[in-house]
Enzyme design. Sequence first.
Site, PDB file in Angstrom:
ATOM      1  N   ARG A  64       0.808  -1.222   0.000  1.00  0.00           N
ATOM      2  CA  ARG A  64       0.000   0.000   0.000  1.00  0.00           C
ATOM      3  C   ARG A  64       0.842   1.274   0.000  1.00  0.00           C
ATOM      4  O   ARG A  64       0.690   2.125  -0.870  1.00  0.00           O
ATOM      5  CB  ARG A  64      -0.930   0.023   1.237  1.00  0.00           C
ATOM      6  CG  ARG A  64      -1.961  -1.047   1.311  1.00  0.00           C
ATOM      7  CD  ARG A  64      -3.102  -0.849   0.324  1.00  0.00           C
ATOM      8  NE  ARG A  64      -3.955   0.262   0.681  1.00  0.00           N
ATOM      9  CZ  ARG A  64      -4.954   0.226   1.549  1.00  0.00           C
ATOM     10  NH1 ARG A  64      -5.231  -0.908   2.176  1.00  0.00           N
ATOM     11  NH2 ARG A  64      -5.702   1.273   1.791  1.00  0.00           N
TER      12      ARG A  64
ATOM     13  N   HIS B 296      -7.780  -2.613  -7.715  1.00  0.00           N
ATOM     14  CA  HIS B 296      -7.483  -1.979  -6.419  1.00  0.00           C
ATOM     15  C   HIS B 296      -8.773  -1.763  -5.616  1.00  0.00           C
ATOM     16  O   HIS B 296      -9.346  -0.670  -5.618  1.00  0.00           O
ATOM     17  CB  HIS B 296      -6.779  -0.636  -6.672  1.00  0.00           C
ATOM     18  CG  HIS B 296      -6.110  -0.064  -5.463  1.00  0.00           C
ATOM     19  ND1 HIS B 296      -4.905  -0.541  -4.962  1.00  0.00           N
ATOM     20  CD2 HIS B 296      -6.454   0.951  -4.639  1.00  0.00           C
ATOM     21  CE1 HIS B 296      -4.551   0.162  -3.910  1.00  0.00           C
ATOM     22  NE2 HIS B 296      -5.483   1.071  -3.692  1.00  0.00           N
TER      23      HIS B 296
ATOM     24  N   TYR C  78     -16.761  15.162 -12.888  1.00  0.00           N
ATOM     25  CA  TYR C  78     -16.604  16.358 -13.721  1.00  0.00           C
ATOM     26  C   TYR C  78     -15.294  16.376 -14.508  1.00  0.00           C
ATOM     27  O   TYR C  78     -15.199  17.025 -15.534  1.00  0.00           O
ATOM     28  CB  TYR C  78     -16.667  17.622 -12.853  1.00  0.00           C
ATOM     29  CG  TYR C  78     -17.968  17.784 -12.101  1.00  0.00           C
ATOM     30  CD1 TYR C  78     -19.181  17.833 -12.771  1.00  0.00           C
ATOM     31  CD2 TYR C  78     -17.982  17.870 -10.712  1.00  0.00           C
ATOM     32  CE1 TYR C  78     -20.379  17.970 -12.086  1.00  0.00           C
ATOM     33  CE2 TYR C  78     -19.173  18.009 -10.016  1.00  0.00           C
ATOM     34  CZ  TYR C  78     -20.364  18.056 -10.712  1.00  0.00           C
ATOM     35  OH  TYR C  78     -21.537  18.187 -10.037  1.00  0.00           O
TER      36      TYR C  78
END
Length: 769
Positions: A29, A75, A119
């Site tokens: 990680r 993931h 967006y």
Amino acid sequence: MAEQIVKTEYSEVMQKSYIDYSMSVITARALPDARDGLKPVQRRVLYAMDQLGLNYDKPHRKSARIVGDTMGKYHPHGDSSIYETLVVLSQDFKKGMALVDGHGNFGSIEGDGAAAMRYTEAKLKKFTQDVYLADLDKNVVDFVPNFDETEKEPAVLPVRVPNLLVNGADGIAVGMTTNIPTHNLGEVVDAVCAYMDNEEITTKELMQYCIGPDFPTGGIVINKSELEQIYETGNGKIKLRGKVEFEPAAKRSERDKLVITEIPYTMIGANIGKFISDVVDLIETKKITDVVDISNASSKEGIRIVLELKKNADVEYLKNVLYKKTKLEDTFGVNMLAIVDGRPETLGLKQIIKHHIDFQYEIATRKYTTLLNKELDNKEIKEGLIKACDIIDLIIEILRGSKNLKMAKDCLVNGNTEDIQFKSEASKKQAAGLNFTERQAQAILEMRLYKLIGLEILALQKEYEECLEKIAKYERILGSKKEMAKVIKADLLKIKKEYALPRKTQIEDAKAVVLEEKKVQEQEVMFIMDRFGYAKTIDMSAYERNKEAVHNENRYVFSCMNTDKICIFTDNGSLHQIKVLDIPFTRFRDKGTPIDNLGNYDSSGENILYLTPFEQLKGKKMLFMTKLGMAKLVDTSEFEVSKRTVAATKLQEDDLLVGIYVTDAVKEVFSRFSLDGEVKEEEMIVSSQHVIVQTADGYFLRFPLSDVPEKKKGAVGVRAIKLTGKDTVEDVYLLTQGDELTIEYRGKNVDFARLKMAHRDTKGTKIRV
């Protein structure tokens, strides 16, 4: 199936579980791999984009789609962390070389967040495709199953430059962190080439090529001499400064300006706003007096923070204040930690480059092995086709005489002519001698007739010659480490030529900032504070003109020097100190500033008992009296401390101070003869003052101040009066011998001069009402 209870030690289970969790966070990680310099989430985002076909020459795609593919396939750890990674990969002010081409609001250097993923849009940069994702189809890296074994993902990307240096890294794991600065791509490539030429090269020699970090925000590294030790060990602190330029006024109507054009890398984000806030605080507290305005004129073109100056301002002093008192000079803590062979390891500059080169040799070996095998297969086919063209009439005769494809192929491979119709025995005999390979036979059977055109046959022969050249080239590369090194270096130099940018960060050995505080012109001022706690200082002449109003409207009024400190003693036993210079110096009718805002005093949780300038306390002793009847004298030298808040006295549980006085008590030394004739010296408190203690139940006790011992500020004190039941001390008075003082107590006058003298720690006299 019957249940089976497994008995185990709880601590062992917890230990194993935590170690497993820690290693998962460390290796899967938070920390980058030393080979490609990427954390798993970064690698997966780039690979998902590659699989989506988001090439640099294709349209942008919604970020939400990229995040969804990454999370669903590779993931499964939440969309916010994936999107944040995508955003950072696109920010050229955080990365040495941005890897993602973002379209829309992807945040700003001033800490503004990116727009929502629905967006914004993104695609890969050409640099990423060429340097990070090229050759994935050539078996250059291992592919491993994803989390649910429905997809394959690369264990590492075939990155062709030391990304660990180029883009740096940061991450917090369990019990360890990594923080690697960014570097200049061109310099890193030069350092890698130098290492390949001489593997015995030292860190110092490598730094002739890669001279130090190159931050995307520019700035100045000021401890060049310490960099060698940092790059040798992989640990240390890099000192950074922003770049400040002086711009003289172009017109008479304008002001001189001090302009910050580059900032330390550590200042990006919210720290830019904090820097401006810190400068405003310096102006308000008069630490700097030559700045009249500060504005942030930064834009897409770069950083531009403008300080407008007074005429004839001391520019060098201002620069030093900014470096010393704000984040314009900061440190970047280097900890070059990365995953090497599945384990975290702190790496120096040379070690990072070594691991990168080892990885490049591995990639190149696998790449050229794959290419060689492909060309060998191609050579086999080309040889078959050329041979077939030479006997094309026989091939056609075999095909026309065969009943099916299998029969024709068997003849081409094994020379089996059974059941095949030939025009002549000579043809049959010739066909029996054929021995094409399986691959060649298949290619012949799939060959189109236009290949028999003369020019096509010439092209086939040319392709065969090219194939032989490639085979020779690949075998030469694979057979010699020196040849392979040449190929890797040529590749790196090509990347440098196409993508390297000029260095942004200056590196030098600068002198440490020595800030000589400007001497304040000492003057006497009048401190005033109203009943609402608003404090200020005013000029003595203003006080003289408004003396009556000053005393009528304010709770505390006294004169002090502007270089002094104001001491605030509160009922919870605290002493708060405020520099007079920190108190606004204003006109008499100006409002002032709440005393709470100037120091650590909190009016909601404590009450002021005594407020005075420190100079008036020097050489004196103070009497402290508490609600539970504890008293002591403290020498005021105990309060000469640099901290803004200290404990003035120690209180018992549920106790509070009820009175504080500055006394005339002094400590004198007396000599006396002992029984054996020796002279002994004793210290005694001498005072002409008396203490009068008043309790809630109406008891009054008068005793000499000399009965109260001197103690340290950390002591509780001694008992001044015996209290009965729930009685508490309500007030305390200090009376000089010969003075007369009468107070009204529950409608009855109490003359202190008529109270009989007693001793400390007695009950006192009950006043009947």
